[in-house]
Design an enzyme around this catalytic site. Structure first.
Site, PDB file in Angstrom:
ATOM      1  N   THR A 125       0.844  -1.197   0.000  1.00  0.00           N
ATOM      2  CA  THR A 125       0.000   0.000   0.000  1.00  0.00           C
ATOM      3  C   THR A 125       0.876   1.242   0.000  1.00  0.00           C
ATOM      4  O   THR A 125       1.881   1.289   0.721  1.00  0.00           O
ATOM      5  CB  THR A 125      -0.983   0.118   1.198  1.00  0.00           C
ATOM      6  N   ASP A 127       0.001   3.793   1.301  1.00  0.00           N
ATOM      7  CA  ASP A 127      -0.296   4.481   2.573  1.00  0.00           C
ATOM      8  C   ASP A 127       0.660   4.098   3.707  1.00  0.00           C
ATOM      9  O   ASP A 127       0.728   4.797   4.715  1.00  0.00           O
ATOM     10  CB  ASP A 127      -1.729   4.177   3.020  1.00  0.00           C
ATOM     11  N   MET A 169      -2.333  11.501  -0.896  1.00  0.00           N
ATOM     12  CA  MET A 169      -3.181  10.398  -0.432  1.00  0.00           C
ATOM     13  C   MET A 169      -2.797   9.986   1.000  1.00  0.00           C
ATOM     14  O   MET A 169      -1.787  10.422   1.542  1.00  0.00           O
ATOM     15  CB  MET A 169      -3.091   9.214  -1.377  1.00  0.00           C
ATOM     16  N   ARG A 171      -5.458   7.593   3.460  1.00  0.00           N
ATOM     17  CA  ARG A 171      -6.857   7.555   3.851  1.00  0.00           C
ATOM     18  C   ARG A 171      -7.025   7.734   5.366  1.00  0.00           C
ATOM     19  O   ARG A 171      -7.778   8.573   5.821  1.00  0.00           O
ATOM     20  CB  ARG A 171      -7.428   6.212   3.435  1.00  0.00           C
ATOM     21  N   GLU A 222      -5.274  13.575   2.447  1.00  0.00           N
ATOM     22  CA  GLU A 222      -6.692  13.578   2.049  1.00  0.00           C
ATOM     23  C   GLU A 222      -7.623  13.224   3.210  1.00  0.00           C
ATOM     24  O   GLU A 222      -8.769  13.656   3.256  1.00  0.00           O
ATOM     25  CB  GLU A 222      -6.913  12.580   0.907  1.00  0.00           C
ATOM     26  N   HIS A 276      -4.083  10.091  -8.102  1.00  0.00           N
ATOM     27  CA  HIS A 276      -3.585   8.770  -8.505  1.00  0.00           C
ATOM     28  C   HIS A 276      -2.232   8.792  -9.204  1.00  0.00           C
ATOM     29  O   HIS A 276      -1.653   7.732  -9.446  1.00  0.00           O
ATOM     30  CB  HIS A 276      -4.635   8.068  -9.371  1.00  0.00           C
TER      31      HIS A 276
HETATM   32  O1  F6P Z   1      -5.319   2.702  -0.125  1.00  0.00           O
HETATM   33  C1  F6P Z   1      -4.577   3.297  -1.136  1.00  0.00           C
HETATM   34  C2  F6P Z   1      -5.284   4.540  -1.662  1.00  0.00           C
HETATM   35  O2  F6P Z   1      -4.482   5.079  -2.684  1.00  0.00           O
HETATM   36  C3  F6P Z   1      -5.610   5.575  -0.607  1.00  0.00           C
HETATM   37  O3  F6P Z   1      -4.505   6.400  -0.299  1.00  0.00           O
HETATM   38  C4  F6P Z   1      -6.734   6.312  -1.279  1.00  0.00           C
HETATM   39  O4  F6P Z   1      -7.603   6.908  -0.348  1.00  0.00           O
HETATM   40  C5  F6P Z   1      -7.460   5.236  -2.020  1.00  0.00           C
HETATM   41  O5  F6P Z   1      -6.530   4.201  -2.223  1.00  0.00           O
HETATM   42  C6  F6P Z   1      -8.034   5.705  -3.336  1.00  0.00           C
HETATM   43  O6  F6P Z   1      -8.769   4.668  -3.857  1.00  0.00           O
HETATM   44  P1  F6P Z   1      -9.344   4.600  -5.345  1.00  0.00           P
HETATM   45  O7  F6P Z   1      -8.218   4.142  -6.228  1.00  0.00           O
HETATM   46  O8  F6P Z   1     -10.429   3.607  -5.242  1.00  0.00           O
HETATM   47  O9  F6P Z   1      -9.791   5.978  -5.721  1.00  0.00           O
END
Ligand code: F6P
Length: 346
Positions: A125, A127, A169, A171, A222, A276
């Protein structure tokens, strides 16, 4: 013997490097390897494909995942778990390597606990919020992308005497914000686990400007809730609806924060949402090496029949930890790390 590999949750750079390493080590030991398409959905819907030496050749530096991914949670589907078990058995699989974050590996841990499912995990991840490991792969690449962006924003901020808010990012945790903010010399960093107030953030910026600096860089996760001195808190989301793992879609706190800063300080403020971009492209050399070491370890766990374990990094050593413990709680940014960042605020 046959092993399946799946990649679940949000993608991140290094997934293909893990797939390659797992497959190379298992092939070398006479195993067949099967790719499970799109995370747990592949086992629910029986989407499998052979992963021979040819399929895993040339993928080390490639971003994304050759297997596709999804946030499908079999525990949220009628018969989801039964279908996973049936597909697994009918395909003649003896082992599964699940590459994912807290959600994907949480399913793996539960399947192992409740059904004695022969699974091992690899911590992925951007994160970096998985327990039991010092770092997840993908994180270093995300931090590199954010740091480069902050460096670029510095020069334009300075030319225009602006405050630049950078939304990154993260979460539930502020690892990306803290690390890229330290690396990029941010003047204020706002993260979910140590939420400083909007008023305090503005005071830091004003203090900096009163020292003769006429631009500032603010990094915000975020997942940071706009927090006010009054105690009021406001979470900014794009969509309140939750996915199969109960997560809302974040995005937009940077905008809201920038408006607050401009109104309260009078300094012209702009916002950049990295989104992203942080998850795309080639992994850094560090992530390629980490992903490769994780992949070899996961394959070794399979060969040893060490089910319910996850490859992990502790110090500079690759070890294995229990999947259950790794997914029991999130690894948040400890105060000591936030203190490093705070030493440069204002
Ligand atoms: O868990 C990884 C992550 O990139 C988080 O940082 C972010 O909130 C989430 O995924 C975004 O998800 P998606 O690709 O579904 O928009």
């Amino acid at each position: 013997m046959r092993a399946g590999i799946l990649t679940g949750g949000g993608d991140c750079p290094g997934l293909n490097a893990v797939i390659r390493a797992v497959a190379r080590r298992l092939h070398a030991n006479g195993w067949d390897v099967v790719g499970v398409r799109e995370g747990w959905r592949g086992l629910v819907e029986n989407k499998l494909e052979e992963l021979g030496p040819r399929e895993v050749s040339g993928i080390l530096p490639r971003g994304g995942t050759i297997l596709g991914t999804s946030r499908t949670n079999p525990y949220k589907l009628d018969d989801g778990v039964d279908r996973v078990l049936t597909t697994f058995r009918d395909a003649g699989l003896d082992a599964l390597v699940a590459i994912g974050g807290e959600d994907t590996l949480g399913v793996a841990a539960r399947l192992h606990e409740e059904h004695d499912f022969p699974v091992v995990g690899v911590p992925k991840t951007i994160d970096n919020d998985l327990s039991g490991t010092d770092y997840t792969f993908g994180f270093d690449t995300a931090v590199s992308v954010c740091t480069e962006a902050i460096d670029r924003l510095h020069t334009t901020a300075e030319s225009h005497n602006r405050v630049m808010v950078v939304e990154v990012m993260g979460r539930h945790t502020g690892w990306i914000a803290v690390m890229s903010g330290i690396a990029g010399g941010a003047d204020v960093i706002l993260i979910p686990e140590h939420p400083i107030s909007v008023e305090d953030a503005c005071a830091e910026i004003t203090r900096r400007h009163s020292r003769g600096k006429d631009f500032s860089i603010v990094v915000v996760s975020e997942g940071y809730e706009l927090t006010y001195a009054s105690g009021e808190r406001r979470q900014v989301t794009q969509e309140a609806a939750t996915d199969a793992f109960g997560h809302v879609r974040f995005g937009g706190v940077g905008d809201a924060l920038a408006r607050e800063i401009e109104e309260r300080t009078g300094y012209e403020t702009r916002v950049t949402v990295l989104g992203h971009v942080q998850r795309g492209g080639s992994p850094t050399p560090r992530d390629r090496v980490l992903a490769t070491r994780y992949g070899l370890k996961a394959a070794d766990l399979v060969l040893a029949g060490s089910w319910g374990r996850m490859a992990a990094l502790q110090g500079d050593s690759i070890v294995d930890v229990s999947l259950k413990e790794a997914t029991a709680e999130l690894k948040t940014v400890p105060p000591a790390w936030y203190d490093v960042a705070k030493a440069f605020f204002g």
